[in-house]
Design an enzyme around this catalytic site. Structure first.
Site, PDB file in Angstrom:
ATOM      1  N   ARG A   1     -17.917  -3.708  10.023  1.00  0.00           N
ATOM      2  CA  ARG A   1     -16.571  -3.298  10.430  1.00  0.00           C
ATOM      3  C   ARG A   1     -16.611  -1.895  11.019  1.00  0.00           C
ATOM      4  NH1 ARG A   1     -12.758  -4.687   5.341  1.00  0.00           N
ATOM      5  NH2 ARG A   1     -11.862  -2.691   5.943  1.00  0.00           N
TER       6      ARG A   1
ATOM      7  N   ARG B   1      -9.945   6.657   4.377  1.00  0.00           N
ATOM      8  CA  ARG B   1      -9.246   5.535   3.735  1.00  0.00           C
ATOM      9  C   ARG B   1      -8.972   5.838   2.261  1.00  0.00           C
ATOM     10  NH1 ARG B   1     -13.439   1.152   5.560  1.00  0.00           N
ATOM     11  NH2 ARG B   1     -12.422  -0.207   4.038  1.00  0.00           N
TER      12      ARG B   1
ATOM     13  N   ARG C   1     -21.965  -1.778   3.724  1.00  0.00           N
ATOM     14  CA  ARG C   1     -21.598  -3.199   3.758  1.00  0.00           C
ATOM     15  C   ARG C   1     -21.687  -3.815   5.164  1.00  0.00           C
ATOM     16  NH1 ARG C   1     -15.389  -4.366   2.188  1.00  0.00           N
ATOM     17  NH2 ARG C   1     -15.031  -2.956   3.918  1.00  0.00           N
TER      18      ARG C   1
ATOM     19  N   ARG D   1       0.815  -1.218   0.000  1.00  0.00           N
ATOM     20  CA  ARG D   1       0.000   0.000   0.000  1.00  0.00           C
ATOM     21  C   ARG D   1       0.844   1.261   0.000  1.00  0.00           C
ATOM     22  NH1 ARG D   1      -4.823  -2.409   2.470  1.00  0.00           N
ATOM     23  NH2 ARG D   1      -6.484  -0.883   2.664  1.00  0.00           N
TER      24      ARG D   1
HETATM   25  P1  AP5 Z   1     -14.832  -5.929  -1.052  1.00  0.00           P
HETATM   26  O1  AP5 Z   1     -14.493  -7.116  -1.890  1.00  0.00           O
HETATM   27  O2  AP5 Z   1     -15.023  -6.151   0.404  1.00  0.00           O
HETATM   28  O3  AP5 Z   1     -13.761  -4.769  -1.323  1.00  0.00           O
HETATM   29  P2  AP5 Z   1     -12.270  -4.609  -0.860  1.00  0.00           P
HETATM   30  O4  AP5 Z   1     -11.525  -4.008  -1.995  1.00  0.00           O
HETATM   31  O5  AP5 Z   1     -11.720  -5.902  -0.302  1.00  0.00           O
HETATM   32  O6  AP5 Z   1     -12.511  -3.535   0.270  1.00  0.00           O
HETATM   33  P3  AP5 Z   1     -11.991  -3.366   1.747  1.00  0.00           P
HETATM   34  O7  AP5 Z   1     -12.825  -2.295   2.352  1.00  0.00           O
HETATM   35  O8  AP5 Z   1     -11.939  -4.663   2.490  1.00  0.00           O
HETATM   36  O9  AP5 Z   1     -10.555  -2.849   1.448  1.00  0.00           O
HETATM   37  P4  AP5 Z   1      -9.669  -1.945   2.263  1.00  0.00           P
HETATM   38  O10 AP5 Z   1      -8.473  -1.900   1.372  1.00  0.00           O
HETATM   39  O11 AP5 Z   1     -10.202  -0.652   2.693  1.00  0.00           O
HETATM   40  O12 AP5 Z   1      -9.587  -2.739   3.641  1.00  0.00           O
HETATM   41  P5  AP5 Z   1      -8.461  -3.663   4.275  1.00  0.00           P
HETATM   42  O13 AP5 Z   1      -9.158  -4.705   5.047  1.00  0.00           O
HETATM   43  O14 AP5 Z   1      -7.433  -4.047   3.282  1.00  0.00           O
HETATM   44  O15 AP5 Z   1     -16.123  -5.233  -1.669  1.00  0.00           O
HETATM   45  C1  AP5 Z   1     -16.722  -4.105  -1.054  1.00  0.00           C
HETATM   46  C2  AP5 Z   1     -18.252  -4.158  -1.210  1.00  0.00           C
HETATM   47  O16 AP5 Z   1     -18.594  -4.007  -2.583  1.00  0.00           O
HETATM   48  C3  AP5 Z   1     -18.877  -5.497  -0.777  1.00  0.00           C
HETATM   49  O17 AP5 Z   1     -20.129  -5.217  -0.199  1.00  0.00           O
HETATM   50  C4  AP5 Z   1     -19.007  -6.269  -2.093  1.00  0.00           C
HETATM   51  O18 AP5 Z   1     -20.083  -7.190  -2.049  1.00  0.00           O
HETATM   52  C5  AP5 Z   1     -19.291  -5.147  -3.081  1.00  0.00           C
HETATM   53  N1  AP5 Z   1     -18.753  -5.429  -4.408  1.00  0.00           N
HETATM   54  C6  AP5 Z   1     -17.531  -5.971  -4.717  1.00  0.00           C
HETATM   55  N2  AP5 Z   1     -17.361  -6.039  -6.052  1.00  0.00           N
HETATM   56  C7  AP5 Z   1     -18.495  -5.529  -6.618  1.00  0.00           C
HETATM   57  C8  AP5 Z   1     -18.941  -5.320  -7.963  1.00  0.00           C
HETATM   58  N3  AP5 Z   1     -18.162  -5.665  -9.009  1.00  0.00           N
HETATM   59  N4  AP5 Z   1     -20.154  -4.765  -8.159  1.00  0.00           N
HETATM   60  C9  AP5 Z   1     -20.954  -4.404  -7.091  1.00  0.00           C
HETATM   61  N5  AP5 Z   1     -20.607  -4.588  -5.784  1.00  0.00           N
HETATM   62  C10 AP5 Z   1     -19.377  -5.135  -5.556  1.00  0.00           C
HETATM   63  O19 AP5 Z   1      -7.747  -2.604   5.273  1.00  0.00           O
HETATM   64  C11 AP5 Z   1      -8.406  -2.092   6.404  1.00  0.00           C
HETATM   65  C12 AP5 Z   1      -7.416  -1.241   7.201  1.00  0.00           C
HETATM   66  O20 AP5 Z   1      -6.310  -2.061   7.647  1.00  0.00           O
HETATM   67  C13 AP5 Z   1      -6.743  -0.084   6.443  1.00  0.00           C
HETATM   68  O21 AP5 Z   1      -7.564   1.084   6.429  1.00  0.00           O
HETATM   69  C14 AP5 Z   1      -5.452   0.078   7.241  1.00  0.00           C
HETATM   70  O22 AP5 Z   1      -5.674   0.796   8.444  1.00  0.00           O
HETATM   71  C15 AP5 Z   1      -5.085  -1.344   7.592  1.00  0.00           C
HETATM   72  N6  AP5 Z   1      -4.210  -1.986   6.579  1.00  0.00           N
HETATM   73  C16 AP5 Z   1      -4.507  -3.093   5.838  1.00  0.00           C
HETATM   74  N7  AP5 Z   1      -3.487  -3.393   5.014  1.00  0.00           N
HETATM   75  C17 AP5 Z   1      -2.516  -2.452   5.238  1.00  0.00           C
HETATM   76  C18 AP5 Z   1      -1.242  -2.209   4.663  1.00  0.00           C
HETATM   77  N8  AP5 Z   1      -0.755  -3.006   3.674  1.00  0.00           N
HETATM   78  N9  AP5 Z   1      -0.533  -1.139   5.122  1.00  0.00           N
HETATM   79  C19 AP5 Z   1      -1.016  -0.343   6.097  1.00  0.00           C
HETATM   80  N10 AP5 Z   1      -2.218  -0.496   6.684  1.00  0.00           N
HETATM   81  C20 AP5 Z   1      -2.970  -1.556   6.245  1.00  0.00           C
END
Ligand code: AP5
Ligand code: ZN
Length: 216
Positions: free
Chosen positions: A161, A172, A127, A88
């Site tokens: 969440r 974010r 969601r 990221r």
């Molecule tokens: P979904 O598949 O859940 O989307 P996603 O891209 O996985 O979204 P996230 O919110 O989980 O990603 P994020 O990057 O913010 O969170 P993460 O957990 O990595 O889909 C979303 C919704 O849309 C669902 O309802 C789905 O059904 C729908 N949908 C999907 N595709 C669709 C389509 N084609 N059409 C219609 N609807 C659709 O990170 C969380 C936190 O962790 C960060 O903010 C940070 O604090 C920390 N963190 C995690 N990784 C790191 C890192 N590498 N470095 C630093 N901090 C980090």
């Protein structure tokens, strides 16, 4: 085959990663899921990450790189890894290059999932998931049965969440544009980048990704 799913919050990285696990037997490496598990378990990493995640900011590179490095030592990595939500930042991308070289692994493709910001806020802030089986639901687009029952497992408990509210989603997205979007150019220069339309139907996005991986 090892790939990165690169995209903003709500782009569908988790959704597509789970489909690749089911269809192609790959392993999902989601730093978000790993950090949430650490928060739930109250580990040292979890204690450091909790407030940062709830504010929609990025957890420090050192912590995240440490978690990934450890995960890459597990034997199931040979099935092929889908990096979901990592790297990221530029520092994480460089660290990943080093880790892969060190462990004798290659990076085959980086799939950039493109979705407009306004659609992302709607997707993420509406969601929630079934507490029993993890099935995903949405306040407007996909609800449980009229009786409030999960149509997959029959469960009646659902969870949201803490960072899935409109204000935190905007934070974010800000972090994504400032820190993560520059990785698109980084991987383009490395000749690894493939772009897909993340606003298409879920199955259509899946087909685009598998094609980009040379599978479809
Ligand atoms: P979904 O598949 O859940 O989307 P996603 O891209 O996985 O979204 P996230 O919110 O989980 O990603 P994020 O990057 O913010 O969170 P993460 O957990 O990595 O889909 C979303 C919704 O849309 C669902 O309802 C789905 O059904 C729908 N949908 C999907 N595709 C669709 C389509 N084609 N059409 C219609 N609807 C659709 O990170 C969380 C936190 O962790 C960060 O903010 C940070 O604090 C920390 N963190 C995690 N990784 C790191 C890192 N590498 N470095 C630093 N901090 C980090
Ligand atoms: Zn369920």
């Amino acid at each position: 085959m090892n790939i990165i799913l690169l995209g903003p919050p709500g782009a569908g990285k988790g959704t597509q990663a789970r489909m690749l696990v089911e269809r192609d037997g790959m392993v999902q490496l989601s730093t978000g899921d790993m950090l949430r598990a650490a928060v739930a378990a109250g580990t040292e990493v979890g204690q450091k990450a909790k407030a940062v995640m709830e504010a929609g900011e990025l957890v420090s590179d050192d912590i995240v790189i440490g978690v990934v490095s450890e995960r890459l030592d597990a034997p199931d990595v040979s099935q092929g890894v889908i990096f979901d939500g990592f790297p990221r930042t530029a520092a994480q991308a460089e660290a990943l290059d080093g880790l892969l070289a060190e462990k004798g692994l290659t990076l085959d493709a980086v799939v950039s999932m493109e979705v407009d910001d306004e659609l992302l806020v709607d997707r993420v802030s509406g969601r929630y998931t079934c507490a029993g089986c993890g099935e995903g639901y949405h306040d407007r687009h996909k609800k449980p049965t009229a009786e409030g029952v999960c149509d997959k497992c029959g469960g009646t408990e659902f969870k949201r969440r803490p960072d899935d509210n409109a204000e935190t989603v905007r934070a974010r997205l800000g972090a994504y544009h400032a820190e993560t979007a520059p990785l698109i150019a980084y991987y383009q220069q490395a000749g690894k980048l493939k772009s897909v339309d993340g606003m298409a139907e879920i199955d259509d996005v899946f087909a685009q990704i598998r094609k980009a991986m040379g599978l479809g």
